[in-house]
Design a protein around this motif. Structure first.
Motif, mmCIF file in Angstrom:
data_model
loop_
_atom_site.group_PDB
_atom_site.id
_atom_site.type_symbol
_atom_site.label_atom_id
_atom_site.label_comp_id
_atom_site.label_asym_id
_atom_site.label_seq_id
_atom_site.Cartn_x
_atom_site.Cartn_y
_atom_site.Cartn_z
ATOM 1 N N ALA A 49 0.843 -1.196 0.000
ATOM 2 C CA ALA A 49 0.000 0.000 0.000
ATOM 3 C C ALA A 49 0.877 1.245 0.000
ATOM 4 O O ALA A 49 2.030 1.196 0.424
ATOM 5 N N SER A 52 0.008 9.203 -0.473
ATOM 6 C CA SER A 52 0.719 10.386 -0.941
ATOM 7 C C SER A 52 1.131 11.282 0.216
ATOM 8 O O SER A 52 0.667 11.115 1.350
ATOM 9 N N GLY A 57 -4.131 10.782 -1.503
ATOM 10 C CA GLY A 57 -4.152 9.685 -2.458
ATOM 11 C C GLY A 57 -3.622 8.407 -1.844
ATOM 12 O O GLY A 57 -2.636 8.426 -1.105
ATOM 13 N N THR A 58 -4.283 7.298 -2.130
ATOM 14 C CA THR A 58 -3.831 5.995 -1.648
ATOM 15 C C THR A 58 -3.892 4.979 -2.777
ATOM 16 O O THR A 58 -4.605 5.178 -3.774
ATOM 17 N N TYR A 59 -3.151 3.908 -2.605
ATOM 18 C CA TYR A 59 -3.131 2.848 -3.608
ATOM 19 C C TYR A 59 -2.811 1.539 -2.908
ATOM 20 O O TYR A 59 -1.964 1.507 -2.003
ATOM 21 N N TYR A 60 -3.509 0.471 -3.311
ATOM 22 C CA TYR A 60 -3.338 -0.824 -2.651
ATOM 23 C C TYR A 60 -3.076 -1.940 -3.660
ATOM 24 O O TYR A 60 -3.591 -1.907 -4.787
ATOM 25 N N ASP A 62 -3.878 -5.527 -5.091
ATOM 26 C CA ASP A 62 -5.160 -6.220 -5.195
ATOM 27 C C ASP A 62 -5.356 -7.228 -4.064
ATOM 28 O O ASP A 62 -6.477 -7.443 -3.598
ATOM 29 N N LYS A 65 -6.637 -5.161 -0.980
ATOM 30 C CA LYS A 65 -7.687 -4.163 -1.166
ATOM 31 C C LYS A 65 -8.958 -4.590 -0.443
ATOM 32 O O LYS A 65 -9.392 -5.728 -0.544
ATOM 33 N N ILE A 104 1.477 8.870 -6.818
ATOM 34 C CA ILE A 104 0.726 7.615 -6.793
ATOM 35 C C ILE A 104 0.647 7.031 -8.202
ATOM 36 O O ILE A 104 0.719 5.815 -8.394
ATOM 37 N N ALA A 105 0.529 7.888 -9.196
ATOM 38 C CA ALA A 105 0.472 7.421 -10.587
ATOM 39 C C ALA A 105 1.740 6.653 -10.965
ATOM 40 O O ALA A 105 1.670 5.624 -11.648
ATOM 41 N N LYS A 108 1.630 3.217 -9.369
ATOM 42 C CA LYS A 108 0.715 2.333 -10.094
ATOM 43 C C LYS A 108 1.380 1.764 -11.340
ATOM 44 O O LYS A 108 1.166 0.609 -11.705
#
Length: 128
Positions: A49, A52, A57-60, A62, A65, A104-105, A108
């Motif tokens: 995970a 930012s 902003g967050t990102y996990y 799969d 999630k 975050i981009a 990803k």
């Protein structure tokens, strides 16, 4: 630059919860995107995970999630990973990581290989 120290690991049963914490030192923490990674025995380290530098902003991955939540407190210079509904496959050493102004981009697209500051890790073991 920042220095990172993880805490909160331990042994938990399947379906249980655990919260990891990462304490940072350094003047640029509020400009660092922060992340959590994990490494199971015999496997490569994998992204879990990220959040930012503003926390907006967050990102996990799969695999986590809907079960894990990353958060940060810039005033306290801490990052947390709330882990719910833990599974045996979540067993690993969990590492806190940081990178100055990482988007975050980019994470990803790359899987988080740009992180350049690491803690020593904390062990999480989920028993079946």
């Amino acid at each position: 630059q920042v220095a990172l120290v993880e805490s909160g690991g331990g042994l938990v049963q399947t379906g249980g919860s655990l919260t990891l914490s990462c304490a940072a030192s350094g003047r640029t923490f509020t400009s660092h995107t922060m992340g959590w990674f994990r490494q199971a025995p015999g496997k490569e380290r994998e992204f879990v995970a990220a959040i930012s530098w503003t926390g907006g902003g967050t990102y996990y991955a799969d695999s986590v999630k809907g079960r894990f939540t990353i958060s940060r407190d810039n005033a306290k210079k801490t990052v947390a990973l709330q882990m719910n509904n833990l599974k045996p496959e979540d067993t690993a050493v969990y590492f806190c990581a940081g990178r100055y102004l990482l988007s975050i981009a980019t994470i990803k697209a790359s899987g988080g290989r740009e992180f350049d500051t690491w803690g020593r890790g904390t062990q999480v073991t989920v028993s079946s």
